[in-house]
Design an enzyme around this catalytic site. Sequence first.
Site, mmCIF file in Angstrom:
data_model
loop_
_atom_site.group_PDB
_atom_site.id
_atom_site.type_symbol
_atom_site.label_atom_id
_atom_site.label_comp_id
_atom_site.label_asym_id
_atom_site.label_seq_id
_atom_site.Cartn_x
_atom_site.Cartn_y
_atom_site.Cartn_z
ATOM 1 C CG PHE A 111 18.366 159.994 -30.339
ATOM 2 C CD1 PHE A 111 17.106 160.486 -30.067
ATOM 3 C CD2 PHE A 111 18.484 158.675 -30.741
ATOM 4 C CE1 PHE A 111 15.983 159.684 -30.194
ATOM 5 C CE2 PHE A 111 17.359 157.858 -30.867
ATOM 6 C CZ PHE A 111 16.105 158.368 -30.592
ATOM 7 C CE LYS A 112 13.438 160.656 -33.459
ATOM 8 N NZ LYS A 112 13.397 161.183 -32.090
ATOM 9 C CG ASP A 113 21.236 164.402 -36.727
ATOM 10 O OD1 ASP A 113 20.474 164.403 -37.714
ATOM 11 O OD2 ASP A 113 21.457 165.416 -36.041
#
Length: 467
Positions: A111-113
């Site tokens: 989810f960091k993207d």
Amino acid sequence: MKYVSTRGQAPKLDFDDVLLTGLAEDGGLYLPEFWPQISKEKMQDWAKLSYADLAVEVMEPFVHECIDRKTLTELCHKAYGRFRHEAVTPIKQLGSQVWLQELFQGPTLAFKDCALQMLGLFFEHTLAKKDRAITIIGATSGDTGSAAIEACRDRQGIEIFILFPDGKVSEVQRRQMTTVDSANVHCLAVDGTFDDCQDLVKACFNDLDFRNKVGLSAVNSINWARIMAQIVYYFYSALRLGAPEREVQFAVPTGNFGNVFAGYAAKKMGLPIAKFLVGSNRNDILSRFFNANDMSIRSVEPSLSPSMDIQISSNFERYLYFVLDEDGQALAEAMTTFRKDGKLPLSNSAFTKATEFFEGFSLDDEGTLKEIKRVFEQNQELIDPHTAVSTAHADSLDKSTGIPTIVLATAHPAKFGEAVKKASGVTPELPPHLSHIFSIPENYKLLSNDLSMLQALVMSEGAATIS
Ligand SMILES: *Cc1c(COP(=O)(O)O)cnc(C)c1O
């Protein structure tokens, strides 16, 4: 919009400077001076928008003095155009009241993207405008490193150094970082632990001379821009499941508290979120806090969900600021006590306030494997060990409230393939755009756990283009 530090002693900054500064000078974290209020009518209009167009609407009030609408629109479409699914964060139904929102459709499968793809573009835009350059030095236990590299590679004005503990990240995670062939990307395998890597980075920030010389900046979630970009997916799924007319709740696998704080920000903006379900693994300080007002630091134990192996959640400070009625001095005192005594004492009234919309839950490795198996058997859906903590939490709830629970799926199961296979008997496949990482050369340097060697290396490899 101006930004204030949680500790109340640093100058107010505009978005550009908050973006480039990361941590406030007084040791606090930056927050917007007020929360933009979104009316019901506006939310109804937003329900029709694509993810990228929704991102423009959600972020514009936070940045509009620094980034014009046309530029913001271009940046959002560029960032979210790189996601593998048209919906960017698609939603799937898992049970009668439980939904899964896939936040792992970006280039590095975590989810960091969702935030870092924006952050890289914000950096590039702002640096060009100010004719400046920065050096990013970040530590990673796995997911942040590759997402930060993918966001910053080949961008003008940025040199990025990522430190990871040698031999302690998975092969997929290492190769996602070390196979990137870009002149501004530098991967360093440190002879030490993740904590050693983080201490090296902190020491670089504390060396003001070095910090100024190389223009040091941050990509972890102390950076406000990351939180801001994460607010978007809360609106996206809630509006699709019936908000603003209907309340929803979110189950969030939690480490540094950045993800769930972004949800709290969405609530502050008017999105009707009934509850936040904060998931932890055996490192359960947050669930001990929310369930029993016991915020005491214990040692960090490795688990199947390494991105949640954390005792001091940096973004909890942003939440505590509101629990303590936006009193910077009280917050600074509480943080000092927490660091000194390893315990955060909250009065009964503050604790009551802190738990009004939050509930904790923890699941050990054994429970996590069982949960991956349960979801696979019931839904033919493979989930990663971080996500499993929150699906278990959602499954444990009373369904008679009629409030839908949205579980945030924070990583693609193939990132944690071994655990998923052990639990379900099935090996999750890497998406095709990553299958090449096993056949191309890796590029990284070994580094002793030594600050002066790190600084010398940064100066010789990157900083020349900065000064
Ligand atoms: C980073 C990460 C988390 C924790 O998110 P926070 O914002 O630090 O709470 C959870 N799951 C995965 C897969 C992650 O990469």
